[in-house]
Design a protein around this motif. Sequence first.
Motif, mmCIF file in Angstrom:
data_model
loop_
_atom_site.group_PDB
_atom_site.id
_atom_site.type_symbol
_atom_site.label_atom_id
_atom_site.label_comp_id
_atom_site.label_asym_id
_atom_site.label_seq_id
_atom_site.Cartn_x
_atom_site.Cartn_y
_atom_site.Cartn_z
ATOM 1 N N SER A 151 20.007 -63.955 -0.839
ATOM 2 C CA SER A 151 19.330 -64.639 0.253
ATOM 3 C C SER A 151 17.864 -64.237 0.298
ATOM 4 O O SER A 151 17.289 -63.782 -0.696
ATOM 5 N N TRP A 152 17.277 -64.413 1.499
ATOM 6 C CA TRP A 152 15.880 -64.006 1.672
ATOM 7 C C TRP A 152 15.696 -62.506 1.476
ATOM 8 O O TRP A 152 14.568 -62.027 1.341
ATOM 9 N N TYR A 153 16.798 -61.758 1.420
ATOM 10 C CA TYR A 153 16.668 -60.319 1.189
ATOM 11 C C TYR A 153 16.346 -59.981 -0.262
ATOM 12 O O TYR A 153 16.230 -58.797 -0.610
ATOM 13 N N ASN A 154 16.165 -60.986 -1.106
ATOM 14 C CA ASN A 154 15.651 -60.732 -2.457
ATOM 15 C C ASN A 154 14.325 -59.976 -2.400
ATOM 16 O O ASN A 154 14.041 -59.147 -3.261
ATOM 17 N N ARG A 155 13.542 -60.290 -1.382
ATOM 18 C CA ARG A 155 12.232 -59.630 -1.279
ATOM 19 C C ARG A 155 12.384 -58.131 -1.015
ATOM 20 O O ARG A 155 11.567 -57.336 -1.499
ATOM 21 N N ARG A 160 11.021 -56.172 -4.682
ATOM 22 C CA ARG A 160 10.371 -54.880 -4.450
ATOM 23 C C ARG A 160 10.510 -53.972 -5.669
ATOM 24 O O ARG A 160 9.524 -53.401 -6.155
ATOM 25 N N VAL A 161 11.732 -53.858 -6.177
ATOM 26 C CA VAL A 161 12.003 -52.923 -7.273
ATOM 27 C C VAL A 161 11.330 -53.373 -8.568
ATOM 28 O O VAL A 161 10.784 -52.558 -9.317
ATOM 29 N N MET A 162 11.324 -54.684 -8.831
ATOM 30 C CA MET A 162 10.778 -55.186 -10.085
ATOM 31 C C MET A 162 9.290 -55.519 -9.989
ATOM 32 O O MET A 162 8.696 -55.960 -10.970
ATOM 33 N N GLY A 163 8.689 -55.295 -8.814
ATOM 34 C CA GLY A 163 7.264 -55.520 -8.674
ATOM 35 C C GLY A 163 6.858 -56.984 -8.600
ATOM 36 O O GLY A 163 5.739 -57.344 -8.961
ATOM 37 N N PHE A 164 7.769 -57.841 -8.092
ATOM 38 C CA PHE A 164 7.480 -59.276 -8.010
ATOM 39 C C PHE A 164 6.758 -59.653 -6.711
ATOM 40 O O PHE A 164 6.438 -60.828 -6.512
ATOM 41 N N CYS A 165 6.551 -58.689 -5.839
ATOM 42 C CA CYS A 165 5.794 -58.951 -4.613
ATOM 43 C C CYS A 165 4.831 -57.795 -4.382
ATOM 44 O O CYS A 165 5.045 -56.682 -4.867
ATOM 45 N N SER A 166 3.791 -58.077 -3.632
ATOM 46 C CA SER A 166 2.801 -57.040 -3.330
ATOM 47 C C SER A 166 3.286 -56.190 -2.159
ATOM 48 O O SER A 166 4.215 -56.556 -1.444
ATOM 49 N N ASP A 167 2.622 -55.055 -1.966
ATOM 50 C CA ASP A 167 2.956 -54.203 -0.817
ATOM 51 C C ASP A 167 2.748 -54.958 0.491
ATOM 52 O O ASP A 167 3.525 -54.815 1.437
ATOM 53 N N TYR A 170 5.582 -57.373 1.028
ATOM 54 C CA TYR A 170 6.790 -56.595 1.364
ATOM 55 C C TYR A 170 6.773 -56.201 2.839
ATOM 56 O O TYR A 170 7.760 -56.369 3.559
ATOM 57 N N GLU A 171 5.643 -55.710 3.322
ATOM 58 C CA GLU A 171 5.531 -55.305 4.718
ATOM 59 C C GLU A 171 5.608 -56.510 5.651
ATOM 60 O O GLU A 171 6.221 -56.443 6.720
ATOM 61 N N GLU A 172 5.019 -57.625 5.245
ATOM 62 C CA GLU A 172 5.082 -58.830 6.068
ATOM 63 C C GLU A 172 6.518 -59.334 6.185
ATOM 64 O O GLU A 172 6.927 -59.829 7.245
ATOM 65 N N PHE A 173 7.287 -59.182 5.118
ATOM 66 C CA PHE A 173 8.700 -59.574 5.164
ATOM 67 C C PHE A 173 9.429 -58.799 6.251
ATOM 68 O O PHE A 173 10.158 -59.379 7.067
ATOM 69 N N PHE A 174 9.217 -57.510 6.298
ATOM 70 C CA PHE A 174 9.922 -56.684 7.285
ATOM 71 C C PHE A 174 9.427 -56.947 8.710
ATOM 72 O O PHE A 174 10.182 -56.775 9.670
ATOM 73 N N ARG A 175 8.192 -57.358 8.851
ATOM 74 C CA ARG A 175 7.716 -57.739 10.183
ATOM 75 C C ARG A 175 8.353 -59.057 10.629
ATOM 76 O O ARG A 175 8.632 -59.253 11.817
ATOM 77 N N THR A 176 8.589 -59.954 9.676
ATOM 78 C CA THR A 176 9.037 -61.302 10.001
ATOM 79 C C THR A 176 10.542 -61.447 10.101
ATOM 80 O O THR A 176 11.047 -62.153 10.992
ATOM 81 N N VAL A 177 11.276 -60.785 9.213
ATOM 82 C CA VAL A 177 12.712 -61.100 9.093
ATOM 83 C C VAL A 177 13.511 -60.805 10.366
ATOM 84 O O VAL A 177 14.391 -61.601 10.724
ATOM 85 N N ARG A 244 15.347 -51.115 8.469
ATOM 86 C CA ARG A 244 14.373 -52.006 9.101
ATOM 87 C C ARG A 244 14.925 -53.383 9.487
ATOM 88 O O ARG A 244 14.227 -54.146 10.160
ATOM 89 N N THR A 245 16.156 -53.697 9.076
ATOM 90 C CA THR A 245 16.687 -55.042 9.375
ATOM 91 C C THR A 245 18.090 -55.008 9.973
ATOM 92 O O THR A 245 18.695 -56.066 10.135
ATOM 93 N N HIS A 246 18.603 -53.838 10.294
ATOM 94 C CA HIS A 246 19.917 -53.732 10.941
ATOM 95 C C HIS A 246 19.706 -53.894 12.444
ATOM 96 O O HIS A 246 19.441 -52.937 13.167
ATOM 97 N N ILE A 247 19.787 -55.142 12.917
ATOM 98 C CA ILE A 247 19.474 -55.439 14.318
ATOM 99 C C ILE A 247 20.743 -55.881 15.045
ATOM 100 O O ILE A 247 21.678 -56.395 14.425
ATOM 101 N N PRO A 248 20.807 -55.702 16.359
ATOM 102 C CA PRO A 248 22.022 -56.080 17.106
ATOM 103 C C PRO A 248 22.391 -57.551 16.953
ATOM 104 O O PRO A 248 23.570 -57.907 16.899
ATOM 105 N N GLU A 249 21.380 -58.417 16.881
ATOM 106 C CA GLU A 249 21.650 -59.854 16.766
ATOM 107 C C GLU A 249 22.251 -60.219 15.417
ATOM 108 O O GLU A 249 22.994 -61.210 15.313
ATOM 109 N N ALA A 250 21.930 -59.457 14.378
ATOM 110 C CA ALA A 250 22.417 -59.740 13.026
ATOM 111 C C ALA A 250 22.549 -58.422 12.269
ATOM 112 O O ALA A 250 21.719 -58.096 11.411
#
Length: 311
Positions: A151-155, A160-167, A170-177, A244-250
């Motif tokens: 899913s969107w957790y590919n990021r 992240r591990v293979m360097g396919f996204c920038s830092d 990566y940080e914007e993903f965690f702010r948004t998801v 960073r993504t273990h939230i009560p709603e999901a």
Amino acid sequence: MAKSTPTLQHDNELMRRVHRELIDEYDEELEMEREDWEHVEAGQPARPVEDDTSRASRNRYFKELFRLQGELVKMHDWIVESGHRMVILFEGRDAAGKGGAIKRITQRLNPRVARVTALPAPSSREKTQWYFQRYIAHLPAAGEMVLFDRSWYNRAGVERVMGFCSDAEYEEFFRTVPEFEKMLVRSGIQVIKYWFSIPDEEQEFRFRCRINDPLKQWKLSPMDLESRKRWELYTKAKEVMFERTHIPEAPWWVVQGADKKKGRLNCIAHLLSQVKYSEVERPTIKLPPRVHHPDYQREPIPAEMIVPEIY
């Protein structure tokens, strides 16, 4: 009016054929499952497992799988009837058992209602879009459940591990998801997230099985082999993702997948427990008689159009 003897004999024979067809269908599925119960040396023919303990375990597994799949059909009917919307994410390391669990969940469900989405790598155009944009098109409408095979957790993982996204990405993903998933839940979409966990040694074993099985070698990509070398980096990425993504709603739910059979059963049982479904009453189905017209004549099929009967 009571049915005549020839009609009763015809009906009885028809039901016997129906039962045989069902048994044949299940037998075929059992054969497909057999690969998980046998250890075959490279180049050697498959050998059935004759051990009494293994046979009893196999029987218990199938009995419970069929029972749970029956409940999935009830849940599926309720989702259609109620207009419920559900998204199920399946994440985990390569060969962790995600695909096998998805297959057993959807095996007896209507694919127009229970849809599986497995997106390829983003195109050059998609790379310029908002990161979540290509996933939104696959979200469910009323009466649908969508199972994301990754899913969107590919990021948070492979990118992240293979360097396919920038830092920064990566940080914007965690702010948004977290906000993205909260928005889905507020809109009425139930979000369930599964992580399939396997030990290092089990992944190595499953990779070796794929290497030695010509029918499964396609499952091993260069990316899979590269990820094998970066086991510890994937572990760290997973830990950050949970934090960073273990939230009560999901929330995240971890499926212990070292034993594939138990992992599948546990995942299905848990999924059923997450939906407050009830059995939907179905009207009795009666097959209408075929209409016969005296002037109807079936045209013969040209011999050159018929598939050769070599079996």
